[in-house]
Design a protein around this motif. Sequence first.
Motif, mmCIF file in Angstrom:
data_model
loop_
_atom_site.group_PDB
_atom_site.id
_atom_site.type_symbol
_atom_site.label_atom_id
_atom_site.label_comp_id
_atom_site.label_asym_id
_atom_site.label_seq_id
_atom_site.Cartn_x
_atom_site.Cartn_y
_atom_site.Cartn_z
ATOM 1 N N ASN A 9 0.729 -1.183 0.021
ATOM 2 C CA ASN A 9 0.098 -0.139 0.056
ATOM 3 C C ASN A 9 0.907 1.153 -0.126
ATOM 4 O O ASN A 9 1.630 1.505 1.038
ATOM 5 C CB ASN A 9 -0.775 0.016 1.215
ATOM 6 N N LYS A 11 0.145 4.433 -0.389
ATOM 7 C CA LYS A 11 -0.588 5.418 0.175
ATOM 8 C C LYS A 11 0.131 6.662 -0.903
ATOM 9 O O LYS A 11 -0.137 6.520 -2.245
ATOM 10 C CB LYS A 11 -0.106 5.815 1.395
ATOM 11 N N HIS A 94 -9.502 1.454 4.610
ATOM 12 C CA HIS A 94 -8.270 1.539 5.334
ATOM 13 C C HIS A 94 -8.386 2.408 6.609
ATOM 14 O O HIS A 94 -9.165 3.797 6.353
ATOM 15 C CB HIS A 94 -7.185 2.099 4.188
ATOM 16 N N GLU A 166 -5.806 -4.560 10.342
ATOM 17 C CA GLU A 166 -4.594 -3.672 10.737
ATOM 18 C C GLU A 166 -4.909 -2.994 11.877
ATOM 19 O O GLU A 166 -5.598 -1.950 12.061
ATOM 20 C CB GLU A 166 -4.588 -2.502 9.511
ATOM 21 N N ALA A 170 -0.492 0.221 15.070
ATOM 22 C CA ALA A 170 0.679 -0.530 14.560
ATOM 23 C C ALA A 170 0.893 0.132 13.410
ATOM 24 O O ALA A 170 2.113 -0.231 12.691
ATOM 25 C CB ALA A 170 0.320 -1.798 14.605
ATOM 26 N N ILE A 171 0.147 0.843 12.517
ATOM 27 C CA ILE A 171 0.271 1.243 11.367
ATOM 28 C C ILE A 171 1.335 2.709 11.378
ATOM 29 O O ILE A 171 1.129 3.595 11.995
ATOM 30 C CB ILE A 171 -0.943 1.803 10.808
ATOM 31 N N GLY A 172 2.433 2.394 10.787
ATOM 32 C CA GLY A 172 3.344 3.324 10.371
ATOM 33 C C GLY A 172 4.101 3.855 11.965
ATOM 34 O O GLY A 172 4.790 4.805 11.779
ATOM 35 N N SER A 212 3.163 -1.797 10.438
ATOM 36 C CA SER A 212 4.506 -2.113 10.518
ATOM 37 C C SER A 212 5.355 -3.369 10.063
ATOM 38 O O SER A 212 6.015 -3.965 10.657
ATOM 39 C CB SER A 212 5.130 -1.883 11.979
ATOM 40 N N VAL A 232 1.229 -4.243 3.434
ATOM 41 C CA VAL A 232 2.526 -3.602 3.886
ATOM 42 C C VAL A 232 2.622 -2.092 3.370
ATOM 43 O O VAL A 232 2.479 -1.963 1.978
ATOM 44 C CB VAL A 232 3.740 -4.408 3.166
ATOM 45 N N GLY A 233 2.705 -1.276 4.119
ATOM 46 C CA GLY A 233 2.707 0.276 3.783
ATOM 47 C C GLY A 233 4.250 0.807 3.672
ATOM 48 O O GLY A 233 4.852 0.399 2.632
HETATM 49 P P1 PGA Z 1 2.672 0.381 7.531
HETATM 50 O O1 PGA Z 1 1.128 0.623 6.998
HETATM 51 O O2 PGA Z 1 3.177 -0.934 6.990
HETATM 52 O O3 PGA Z 1 3.494 1.605 6.942
HETATM 53 O O4 PGA Z 1 2.474 0.296 9.053
HETATM 54 C C1 PGA Z 1 0.425 -0.452 6.758
HETATM 55 C C2 PGA Z 1 -0.881 -0.078 6.151
HETATM 56 O O5 PGA Z 1 -1.456 1.242 6.590
HETATM 57 O O6 PGA Z 1 -1.430 -0.657 5.140
#
Ligand code: PGA
Length: 249
Positions: A9, A11, A94, A166, A170-172, A212, A232-233
């Motif tokens: 992803n 973004k 999302h 998600e 844990a995101i970013g 992450s 995966v971001g």
């Molecule tokens: P991240 O993002 O891997 O940077 O934590 C995942 C996502 O938001 O799909």
Amino acid sequence: MRKKVIAGNWKMNMLPNETINFIDKFSKLVKDSENEIILCVPFVDLFYALLHVQGTNIKIGAQNMYWEEKGAFTGEISGNMLKSIGVEYVIIGHSERRAYFAETDEIVNKKIKAALKCKLKPIICVGETLEQREQGKAIEIIKLQIQEAFKDIDKNDMENIIIAYEPIWAIGTGKTATSEDANNTIKAIREEISKIYGQDVAKRVIMQYGGSVKSSNSQELFSMSDIDGGLVGGASLDAEEFSKIANYK
Ligand code: PGA
């Protein structure tokens, strides 16, 4: 046996020329992967990405769409538009869209229906905030998100759906759920799907973990019994790093 599906992803990152360079490098690194590999790129990169993945094992997805087919909706993109250029997947719901663009569970449900109608495969995101988690409400919140997302979705469509768990905290952030924790939550999601559609469907639905994911933790996460790959971001923006994740064996 469910296959592993690993989706990037991007973004709001990467210009068309960067997209082309990435795909030229990345496609060589993942050519022998047995997993399904998807790149979800910004709208303006879609066409370039689709041209450059021809002849590779990489699929292309969008990161959002509108639920109406056409009309006076300035600035929006419909599922038909995506489908017409060859897009196969679309991320729906999302947490960043829920948080910054006021997407509710009801909107998520409308978008899933619209995506399925034009034969796009939705990657549906669910997950709890840190606060909800600390209050011990994570599973309850996620089950609600699942019930709302799947309202009036036909059982036969379930084979074209991916669910991404998600946890928002844990995101970013560099914080990852432990593999046991992520696996248990995904098991709970599978139980909820089983209640709606039955065991057979629940066993077959692809469920990813996101938040992450990096090459240093993907092996452990993806080897868990119920985790079928990842969304995966940050780590999907680097061809080499993402190839290590996508080449999971
Ligand atoms: P991240 O993002 O891997 O940077 O934590 C995942 C996502 O938001 O799909």
